[in-house]
Design a protein around this motif. Structure first.
Motif, PDB file in Angstrom:
ATOM      1  N   ASN A  59       2.430 -41.691   2.241  1.00 36.73           N
ATOM      2  CA  ASN A  59       2.060 -40.334   2.627  1.00 36.73           C
ATOM      3  C   ASN A  59       2.566 -39.259   1.648  1.00 36.73           C
ATOM      4  N   PRO A  60       2.272 -39.419   0.357  1.00 35.86           N
ATOM      5  CA  PRO A  60       2.767 -38.444  -0.620  1.00 35.86           C
ATOM      6  C   PRO A  60       1.818 -37.277  -0.891  1.00 35.86           C
ATOM      7  N   LYS A  61       0.713 -37.219  -0.172  1.00 35.65           N
ATOM      8  CA  LYS A  61      -0.324 -36.226  -0.483  1.00 35.65           C
ATOM      9  C   LYS A  61       0.232 -34.802  -0.532  1.00 35.65           C
ATOM     10  N   GLU A  62       0.900 -34.369   0.513  1.00 31.73           N
ATOM     11  CA  GLU A  62       1.432 -33.005   0.547  1.00 31.73           C
ATOM     12  C   GLU A  62       2.578 -32.822  -0.436  1.00 31.73           C
ATOM     13  N   ALA A  63       3.408 -33.843  -0.583  1.00 31.63           N
ATOM     14  CA  ALA A  63       4.517 -33.762  -1.531  1.00 31.63           C
ATOM     15  C   ALA A  63       3.998 -33.621  -2.951  1.00 31.63           C
ATOM     16  N   MET A  64       2.949 -34.364  -3.308  1.00 38.93           N
ATOM     17  CA  MET A  64       2.379 -34.269  -4.652  1.00 38.93           C
ATOM     18  C   MET A  64       1.741 -32.901  -4.871  1.00 38.93           C
ATOM     19  N   ALA A  65       1.056 -32.386  -3.884  1.00 38.52           N
ATOM     20  CA  ALA A  65       0.436 -31.065  -4.008  1.00 38.52           C
ATOM     21  C   ALA A  65       1.514 -30.002  -4.211  1.00 38.52           C
ATOM     22  N   SER A  66       2.601 -30.124  -3.464  1.00 37.07           N
ATOM     23  CA  SER A  66       3.703 -29.177  -3.596  1.00 37.07           C
ATOM     24  C   SER A  66       4.360 -29.284  -4.978  1.00 37.07           C
ATOM     25  N   LEU A  67       4.559 -30.504  -5.450  1.00 35.17           N
ATOM     26  CA  LEU A  67       5.155 -30.728  -6.766  1.00 35.17           C
ATOM     27  C   LEU A  67       4.269 -30.152  -7.868  1.00 35.17           C
ATOM     28  N   MET A  68       2.984 -30.394  -7.804  1.00 35.11           N
ATOM     29  CA  MET A  68       2.071 -29.880  -8.820  1.00 35.11           C
ATOM     30  C   MET A  68       2.070 -28.354  -8.821  1.00 35.11           C
ATOM     31  N   SER A  69       2.122 -27.757  -7.659  1.00 36.48           N
ATOM     32  CA  SER A  69       2.166 -26.298  -7.556  1.00 36.48           C
ATOM     33  C   SER A  69       3.449 -25.746  -8.171  1.00 36.48           C
ATOM     34  N   ALA A  70       4.571 -26.395  -7.873  1.00 35.84           N
ATOM     35  CA  ALA A  70       5.854 -25.955  -8.427  1.00 35.84           C
ATOM     36  C   ALA A  70       5.883 -26.107  -9.940  1.00 35.84           C
ATOM     37  N   MET A  71       5.337 -27.185 -10.448  1.00 38.24           N
ATOM     38  CA  MET A  71       5.296 -27.393 -11.905  1.00 38.24           C
ATOM     39  C   MET A  71       4.427 -26.336 -12.580  1.00 38.24           C
ATOM     40  N   ALA A  72       3.283 -26.045 -12.009  1.00 39.37           N
ATOM     41  CA  ALA A  72       2.396 -25.028 -12.579  1.00 39.37           C
ATOM     42  C   ALA A  72       3.069 -23.667 -12.565  1.00 39.37           C
TER      43      ALA A  72
END
Length: 105
Positions: free
Chosen positions: A49-62
């Motif tokens: 269930n990493p979907k939300e975690a990955m979206a959050s990580l990508m947003s933070a990196m951007a």
């Protein structure tokens, strides 16, 4: 001293801006990346269930990458301002700075 000021000016005008642009462009690229089907329901990593975690990580990196680009823009401007302002304070330094190719404007 003039040559050192010229290096500050050169850094602020020609060397730091491309680096700032690279960070800004990278943030745009990061913002456009989709985790796609790998993290979607039923995808290969769905059990974790990493979907939300990955979206959050990508947003933070951007966001961090965009902020780094903005900071580098500020650094470039500070280098230019420092070199020009310092060159205006002393006749000998100004002559050396201009002789090295610097401009006061």
């Amino acid at each position: 001293m003039g040559a050192s000021l010229e290096e500050l000016l050169k850094g602020g005008l020609t060397e730091v801006p491309p680096i700032a642009d690279a960070f800004t462009n990278a943030s745009t690229t990061l913002s456009g990346i989709s985790t796609g089907g790998m993290f979607a329901d039923g995808g290969p990593f769905d059990s974790n269930n990493p979907k939300e975690a990955m979206a959050s990580l990508m947003s933070a990196m951007a966001s961090s990458t965009q902020k780094s680009g903005a900071v580098l823009d500020d650094v470039a401007q500070a280098l230019v301002t420092t070199a020009r302002d310092f060159a205006k304070t002393d006749d000998e330094i100004r002559r050396a700075f201009i002789a090295a190719g610097g401009t006061l404007a």
